[in-house]
Scaffold this motif. Sequence first.
Motif, PDB file in Angstrom:
ATOM      1  N   CYS A  47       0.823  -1.204   0.000  1.00 42.11           N
ATOM      2  CA  CYS A  47       0.000   0.000   0.000  1.00 42.11           C
ATOM      3  C   CYS A  47       0.861   1.260   0.000  1.00 42.11           C
ATOM      4  O   CYS A  47       0.326   2.374   0.017  1.00 42.11           O
ATOM      5  CB  CYS A  47      -0.918   0.017   1.232  1.00 42.11           C
ATOM      6  SG  CYS A  47      -2.067  -1.369   1.314  1.00 42.11           S
ATOM      7  N   SER A  48       2.161   1.085  -0.027  1.00 40.20           N
ATOM      8  CA  SER A  48       3.067   2.225   0.071  1.00 40.20           C
ATOM      9  C   SER A  48       3.429   2.760  -1.305  1.00 40.20           C
ATOM     10  O   SER A  48       3.501   2.013  -2.284  1.00 40.20           O
ATOM     11  CB  SER A  48       4.342   1.811   0.812  1.00 40.20           C
ATOM     12  OG  SER A  48       4.037   1.305   2.092  1.00 40.20           O
ATOM     13  N   TYR A  49       3.670   4.063  -1.370  1.00 46.30           N
ATOM     14  CA  TYR A  49       4.159   4.699  -2.596  1.00 46.30           C
ATOM     15  C   TYR A  49       4.696   6.081  -2.232  1.00 46.30           C
ATOM     16  O   TYR A  49       4.348   6.643  -1.187  1.00 46.30           O
ATOM     17  CB  TYR A  49       3.053   4.811  -3.659  1.00 46.30           C
ATOM     18  CG  TYR A  49       1.904   5.707  -3.278  1.00 46.30           C
ATOM     19  CD1 TYR A  49       1.862   7.049  -3.668  1.00 46.30           C
ATOM     20  CD2 TYR A  49       0.839   5.228  -2.510  1.00 46.30           C
ATOM     21  CE1 TYR A  49       0.808   7.876  -3.315  1.00 46.30           C
ATOM     22  CE2 TYR A  49      -0.213   6.049  -2.153  1.00 46.30           C
ATOM     23  CZ  TYR A  49      -0.220   7.365  -2.556  1.00 46.30           C
ATOM     24  OH  TYR A  49      -1.268   8.191  -2.200  1.00 46.30           O
TER      25      TYR A  49
ATOM     26  N   MET B 127      -0.172   8.459 -10.349  1.00 48.45           N
ATOM     27  CA  MET B 127      -0.572   7.888  -9.055  1.00 48.45           C
ATOM     28  C   MET B 127      -0.938   6.419  -9.224  1.00 48.45           C
ATOM     29  O   MET B 127      -1.593   6.045 -10.207  1.00 48.45           O
ATOM     30  CB  MET B 127      -1.764   8.652  -8.493  1.00 48.45           C
ATOM     31  CG  MET B 127      -1.450  10.056  -8.037  1.00 48.45           C
ATOM     32  SD  MET B 127      -0.502  10.073  -6.497  1.00 48.45           S
ATOM     33  CE  MET B 127      -1.780   9.571  -5.332  1.00 48.45           C
ATOM     34  N   PRO B 128      -0.545   5.554  -8.267  1.00 51.89           N
ATOM     35  CA  PRO B 128      -0.984   4.153  -8.335  1.00 51.89           C
ATOM     36  C   PRO B 128      -2.477   4.042  -8.030  1.00 51.89           C
ATOM     37  O   PRO B 128      -3.025   4.863  -7.297  1.00 51.89           O
ATOM     38  CB  PRO B 128      -0.138   3.469  -7.260  1.00 51.89           C
ATOM     39  CG  PRO B 128       0.168   4.561  -6.282  1.00 51.89           C
ATOM     40  CD  PRO B 128       0.292   5.824  -7.087  1.00 51.89           C
ATOM     41  N   TRP B 129      -3.090   3.017  -8.599  1.00 51.44           N
ATOM     42  CA  TRP B 129      -4.502   2.739  -8.327  1.00 51.44           C
ATOM     43  C   TRP B 129      -4.581   1.508  -7.429  1.00 51.44           C
ATOM     44  O   TRP B 129      -3.839   0.541  -7.613  1.00 51.44           O
ATOM     45  CB  TRP B 129      -5.270   2.449  -9.613  1.00 51.44           C
ATOM     46  CG  TRP B 129      -5.325   3.576 -10.596  1.00 51.44           C
ATOM     47  CD1 TRP B 129      -5.009   4.884 -10.385  1.00 51.44           C
ATOM     48  CD2 TRP B 129      -5.734   3.487 -11.974  1.00 51.44           C
ATOM     49  NE1 TRP B 129      -5.196   5.622 -11.523  1.00 51.44           N
ATOM     50  CE2 TRP B 129      -5.643   4.797 -12.501  1.00 51.44           C
ATOM     51  CE3 TRP B 129      -6.175   2.456 -12.772  1.00 51.44           C
ATOM     52  CZ2 TRP B 129      -5.971   5.075 -13.837  1.00 51.44           C
ATOM     53  CZ3 TRP B 129      -6.505   2.711 -14.097  1.00 51.44           C
ATOM     54  CH2 TRP B 129      -6.403   4.010 -14.619  1.00 51.44           C
ATOM     55  N   PHE B 130      -5.517   1.539  -6.483  1.00 50.67           N
ATOM     56  CA  PHE B 130      -5.720   0.399  -5.586  1.00 50.67           C
ATOM     57  C   PHE B 130      -7.143  -0.118  -5.732  1.00 50.67           C
ATOM     58  O   PHE B 130      -8.100   0.663  -5.738  1.00 50.67           O
ATOM     59  CB  PHE B 130      -5.442   0.805  -4.142  1.00 50.67           C
ATOM     60  CG  PHE B 130      -4.013   1.221  -3.905  1.00 50.67           C
ATOM     61  CD1 PHE B 130      -3.042   0.270  -3.648  1.00 50.67           C
ATOM     62  CD2 PHE B 130      -3.650   2.562  -3.967  1.00 50.67           C
ATOM     63  CE1 PHE B 130      -1.722   0.655  -3.452  1.00 50.67           C
ATOM     64  CE2 PHE B 130      -2.329   2.956  -3.774  1.00 50.67           C
ATOM     65  CZ  PHE B 130      -1.361   1.995  -3.513  1.00 50.67           C
TER      66      PHE B 130
ATOM     67  N   PRO C 122      -7.744   5.728  -1.183  1.00 51.63           N
ATOM     68  CA  PRO C 122      -8.861   5.829  -2.144  1.00 51.63           C
ATOM     69  C   PRO C 122      -8.826   4.660  -3.128  1.00 51.63           C
ATOM     70  O   PRO C 122      -7.781   4.361  -3.709  1.00 51.63           O
ATOM     71  CB  PRO C 122      -8.601   7.166  -2.855  1.00 51.63           C
ATOM     72  CG  PRO C 122      -7.685   7.924  -1.956  1.00 51.63           C
ATOM     73  CD  PRO C 122      -6.847   6.901  -1.245  1.00 51.63           C
ATOM     74  N   LEU C 123      -9.951   3.996  -3.305  1.00 52.67           N
ATOM     75  CA  LEU C 123     -10.039   2.863  -4.218  1.00 52.67           C
ATOM     76  C   LEU C 123     -10.524   3.326  -5.591  1.00 52.67           C
ATOM     77  O   LEU C 123     -11.340   4.237  -5.696  1.00 52.67           O
ATOM     78  CB  LEU C 123     -10.992   1.812  -3.655  1.00 52.67           C
ATOM     79  CG  LEU C 123     -10.611   1.227  -2.291  1.00 52.67           C
ATOM     80  CD1 LEU C 123     -11.655   0.210  -1.854  1.00 52.67           C
ATOM     81  CD2 LEU C 123      -9.218   0.601  -2.324  1.00 52.67           C
ATOM     82  N   VAL C 124     -10.008   2.684  -6.629  1.00 49.64           N
ATOM     83  CA  VAL C 124     -10.397   3.017  -8.002  1.00 49.64           C
ATOM     84  C   VAL C 124     -11.415   1.991  -8.481  1.00 49.64           C
ATOM     85  O   VAL C 124     -11.179   0.781  -8.403  1.00 49.64           O
ATOM     86  CB  VAL C 124      -9.171   3.046  -8.933  1.00 49.64           C
ATOM     87  CG1 VAL C 124      -9.609   3.229 -10.388  1.00 49.64           C
ATOM     88  CG2 VAL C 124      -8.224   4.175  -8.532  1.00 49.64           C
ATOM     89  N   ARG C 125     -12.539   2.498  -8.960  1.00 52.22           N
ATOM     90  CA  ARG C 125     -13.603   1.640  -9.481  1.00 52.22           C
ATOM     91  C   ARG C 125     -14.124   2.226 -10.785  1.00 52.22           C
ATOM     92  O   ARG C 125     -13.727   3.321 -11.179  1.00 52.22           O
ATOM     93  CB  ARG C 125     -14.746   1.533  -8.464  1.00 52.22           C
ATOM     94  CG  ARG C 125     -14.350   0.863  -7.158  1.00 52.22           C
ATOM     95  CD  ARG C 125     -15.375   1.100  -6.083  1.00 52.22           C
ATOM     96  NE  ARG C 125     -15.078   0.382  -4.845  1.00 52.22           N
ATOM     97  CZ  ARG C 125     -15.602   0.672  -3.677  1.00 52.22           C
ATOM     98  NH1 ARG C 125     -16.468   1.678  -3.559  1.00 52.22           N
ATOM     99  NH2 ARG C 125     -15.288  -0.019  -2.599  1.00 52.22           N
TER     100      ARG C 125
ATOM    101  N   PRO D  26       1.288   3.468 -12.511  1.00 51.34           N
ATOM    102  CA  PRO D  26       1.291   4.274 -13.738  1.00 51.34           C
ATOM    103  C   PRO D  26       1.938   3.515 -14.898  1.00 51.34           C
ATOM    104  O   PRO D  26       2.983   2.872 -14.740  1.00 51.34           O
ATOM    105  CB  PRO D  26       2.112   5.500 -13.342  1.00 51.34           C
ATOM    106  CG  PRO D  26       1.871   5.639 -11.867  1.00 51.34           C
ATOM    107  CD  PRO D  26       1.796   4.243 -11.348  1.00 51.34           C
ATOM    108  N   GLY D  27       1.272   3.558 -16.050  1.00 46.16           N
ATOM    109  CA  GLY D  27       1.761   2.841 -17.218  1.00 46.16           C
ATOM    110  C   GLY D  27       1.209   1.438 -17.353  1.00 46.16           C
ATOM    111  O   GLY D  27       1.325   0.829 -18.427  1.00 46.16           O
ATOM    112  N   GLU D  28       0.595   0.902 -16.295  1.00 42.22           N
ATOM    113  CA  GLU D  28       0.006  -0.436 -16.343  1.00 42.22           C
ATOM    114  C   GLU D  28      -1.478  -0.353 -16.727  1.00 42.22           C
ATOM    115  O   GLU D  28      -2.050   0.729 -16.808  1.00 42.22           O
ATOM    116  CB  GLU D  28       0.179  -1.139 -14.999  1.00 42.22           C
ATOM    117  CG  GLU D  28       1.635  -1.363 -14.613  1.00 42.22           C
ATOM    118  CD  GLU D  28       1.802  -2.022 -13.255  1.00 42.22           C
ATOM    119  OE1 GLU D  28       2.917  -2.501 -12.983  1.00 42.22           O
ATOM    120  OE2 GLU D  28       0.828  -2.048 -12.480  1.00 42.22           O
ATOM    121  N   VAL D  29      -2.066  -1.511 -16.959  1.00 40.77           N
ATOM    122  CA  VAL D  29      -3.452  -1.579 -17.451  1.00 40.77           C
ATOM    123  C   VAL D  29      -4.344  -2.282 -16.430  1.00 40.77           C
ATOM    124  O   VAL D  29      -4.002  -3.368 -15.938  1.00 40.77           O
ATOM    125  CB  VAL D  29      -3.521  -2.312 -18.808  1.00 40.77           C
ATOM    126  CG1 VAL D  29      -4.964  -2.464 -19.275  1.00 40.77           C
ATOM    127  CG2 VAL D  29      -2.713  -1.545 -19.856  1.00 40.77           C
TER     128      VAL D  29
END
Length: 392
Positions: free
Chosen positions: A99-101, A140-143, A153-156, A190-193
């Motif tokens: 969960c770290s970044y 930003m990373p998505w969780f 914050p969760l991405v949906r 970032p950069g991933e799908v």
Amino acid sequence: MKKKHHTLHIRNIISGMLIGAGIAGAATVALFALEGAHILQANSLQETRAERLTEKAEKVKVRRAQRVKRLGDTTSQVASGELANIEARNAAESAGVSCSYLPPENPTYSAKFIAPNNRIEEKRGELFVATLYLENTGNMPWFGDSSGCSHLPLVRLGTAKNRDRKSELFDKNYWLQQNRIAMQEARVNPGEVATFVVAGITPNVDDMFREYFQPVVEGVTWIESPESTAVVDLYAGFMRGAAPENLKYFRFSGKLSEAEPLLNGEKVIEVDISDQRVFFKSGGKVIAEYPASTGTFRTPTPLGRFKILNKQELRIGSARPHYRMPQWNGFTSRGHGFHALPYLANDNGVFWNEALNHIGQRVSHGCIRLLPEDAKDFHSLTEIGMPIVIHN
């Protein structure tokens, strides 16, 4: 009761010893007997204490279990609390998800669907599935819900057009709720799908269902742009086959049978000079809206009622410096029209970039400038003869 029993037992031992050893050794035997009695009493006391300690330990265990249960109930009620955050981080670490970044100086959430348009044909009552792939183009990373990082914050995926609407395609077995779909991955950098699966049972009607989706960072922001908007079209039952002619005006979520009165209604183009915006309406409903740049106060865009007179993919001005104007839609005989940002053939994009920076301002020579992608979309909707209303 136990103490009396032990005393009688000691007396019996002493009596037996006295009889067996004779009078002469009575004193010695009595001494040994008393020592044995003390040992028995000590052992008895130790056993009693051990029993009491065991009972106390059991009571402590029960109280601890009750406390843990109360603590668990409290944790579920205050998921945003620090204890919940710690448990979420621990759960994520146990699942192998970090969960770290390192937060960037200017956090940016942006996204791009790899295949934004999805068409499904399915029989009534059968399972339909549409898999959407969304690239993380921000910093930003998505969780996801499976990350265990519930303190972040969760991405949906959320329903759009209209935002947060309750979808007719909702299925509790595949959706989080009537307007949310979970991200399949636990974390997308970032950069991933990311992957989102839109699934459910095809409604038991002959109809076409259209659902728009956009990603949402819960509690932070919607990721709203043409690139981050996807649409799923489900053709149910006998609706399978060619798309209706007026489908290009179906720019909102819902059932085609309910939308047809609007789609078949009069098409009107409205320009609001004060807000520098262009609206495309069908049956009185705004189905498309674009920022614009209209004429200056010295070279104003004419006000009033007009019609689309001519259309061209590229119009080149007859007078110097011969502006290039893509996606042309002319509406006066004096050379006024809608078009994409103008450019010159040999200035290396200087004029085009200047026009881009001035979108939303009154800087044109009287035409109505649109952003390139907006101009293409607008051009696809218009037809010669469509009415135009331009007002302050």
